[in-house]
Write an enzyme that holds these catalytic residues in place. Sequence first.
Site, mmCIF file in Angstrom:
data_model
loop_
_atom_site.group_PDB
_atom_site.id
_atom_site.type_symbol
_atom_site.label_atom_id
_atom_site.label_comp_id
_atom_site.label_asym_id
_atom_site.label_seq_id
_atom_site.Cartn_x
_atom_site.Cartn_y
_atom_site.Cartn_z
ATOM 1 N N ARG A 1 0.793 -1.236 0.000
ATOM 2 C CA ARG A 1 0.000 0.000 0.000
ATOM 3 C C ARG A 1 0.825 1.286 0.000
ATOM 4 O O ARG A 1 0.247 2.378 0.019
ATOM 5 C CB ARG A 1 -0.980 0.042 1.189
ATOM 6 C CG ARG A 1 -2.060 -1.015 1.131
ATOM 7 C CD ARG A 1 -3.250 -0.625 1.979
ATOM 8 N NE ARG A 1 -2.913 -0.489 3.397
ATOM 9 C CZ ARG A 1 -3.776 -0.051 4.317
ATOM 10 N NH1 ARG A 1 -4.996 0.308 3.964
ATOM 11 N NH2 ARG A 1 -3.422 0.041 5.576
ATOM 12 N N ASP A 2 2.150 1.185 -0.019
ATOM 13 C CA ASP A 2 2.937 2.424 -0.031
ATOM 14 C C ASP A 2 4.216 2.235 -0.850
ATOM 15 O O ASP A 2 5.326 2.499 -0.381
ATOM 16 C CB ASP A 2 3.274 2.856 1.391
ATOM 17 C CG ASP A 2 3.648 4.335 1.500
ATOM 18 O OD1 ASP A 2 3.366 5.076 0.534
ATOM 19 O OD2 ASP A 2 4.219 4.736 2.521
ATOM 20 N N ILE A 3 4.049 1.760 -2.082
ATOM 21 C CA ILE A 3 5.189 1.594 -2.985
ATOM 22 C C ILE A 3 5.612 2.974 -3.492
ATOM 23 O O ILE A 3 4.822 3.674 -4.129
ATOM 24 C CB ILE A 3 4.827 0.693 -4.186
ATOM 25 C CG1 ILE A 3 4.276 -0.654 -3.707
ATOM 26 C CG2 ILE A 3 6.042 0.496 -5.089
ATOM 27 C CD1 ILE A 3 5.259 -1.529 -3.005
#
Length: 430
Positions: free
Chosen positions: A140-142
Amino acid sequence: MDNASGLIQQRYEIQRQLGKNAGRQTLLAYDQQENQQVVIKLLTFDLDFEWDDLKLFEREAETLKALSHPNIPRYLDFFEIDLPDSKQLALIQGYVEGQSLDSYLKSGRIFTEFEIKQLVKSLLNILKYLHGRKPPVIHRDIKPSNIILGDRTGNSIGEVYLVDFGSVQTLATQEGRTVTVVGTYGYMPPEQFGGRAVPASDLYGVGATTIALLTGKHPADLPQQDLRIQFEHAAHFPPMAGLVKWLTQMTEPDLKLRLSSTQAALEALEYAEFNTYKPAPVQPLPTPTFTIVGVAIAQNMGTSCLSGAFFCGLIGTSVFPVLGTLVGAGIGLAVGLTLGLVNGIFLGLVTRLGFYPLTDARLHRQVVANISTVLVSSIGAVLLLIALAIVESENGIDPVRTKLFVLFLGVPIVVIAGLAARLSGRSFAQ
């Protein structure tokens, strides 16, 4: 924590702060017990504390504890720390040595298209592992600051690591619960603004990160049209049409039109040109062992015999026209028959034992081609050495001239046999 000595749990010596935001700190420390550097994440129960932070922090610890991948930080420990006026939770994880993509971008480094593709493939393979978990794990936070690049070796871009699982979620945690909206603007797909995250949401982050590498700019700073990032004009170099189309599908705001899985993204990246890529469904091999081996033998013997007869006949012609042609072709036919038989049996067994059912056609093709080249070249080299040994043992001949003659014929045959075997192996795999 012992403030006087700068130790946590009388074991972890604080070296420096890596990051800090409301209620959370990330520290680099030295583990005196294990003699290694570690990363310590601290969550403090202070005035800035929110219960959502605790939920995410505990989920990060639980997720890391269940993961085992060489390119993901290792879970080491999780414990509470009692302070005079508050309490802290500490997550200890392995330290990944390297530099973040974000720091490379800020320093002005320009990545080539070859380097970008290498990096993307490595990152997608990490996500393939995460999304393949049951239930799938969604990062969810690439983004560039969460991707660490190790020291490069030769032409390789180096090891690629994915860090910071503070926003991680599994599909199971979304069912019937309120989902915390997390992510980073510019790298976060539209569905995450609504609290929804699926594996394809991470693919959007990969695409946006690739755009940042291609342009050197934050995706949010680039113009948009219908929520689609317009990046081509800002690229450091004119990207190939295939890469542009791939990025367009990776960052497609409509979840239904975006590439849906890491396997689809990896396969699509292999194609220079595609419109709307739809990966073919994986089909198990419907044939029994003897059929697979038989096809491999027939394929390899046919190619080996034809190429052996042609090239050996050509070499024989250069030595003695007509007769040399016939003798060379006969030798090439015999050698090709033998090598094709051995190579076919070996490739058939490798295919049946190592790739049945066929789930990764690209890997199978590469392995088969490499095995064919090495196996046939090695056998040819051994036969050449045997021929030289026979010449040495014979009386009544000039060993030097005869050896030169054997090498003149043998070396090209070995090289040609290796190349022909490689083509034959790839043809069989296809």
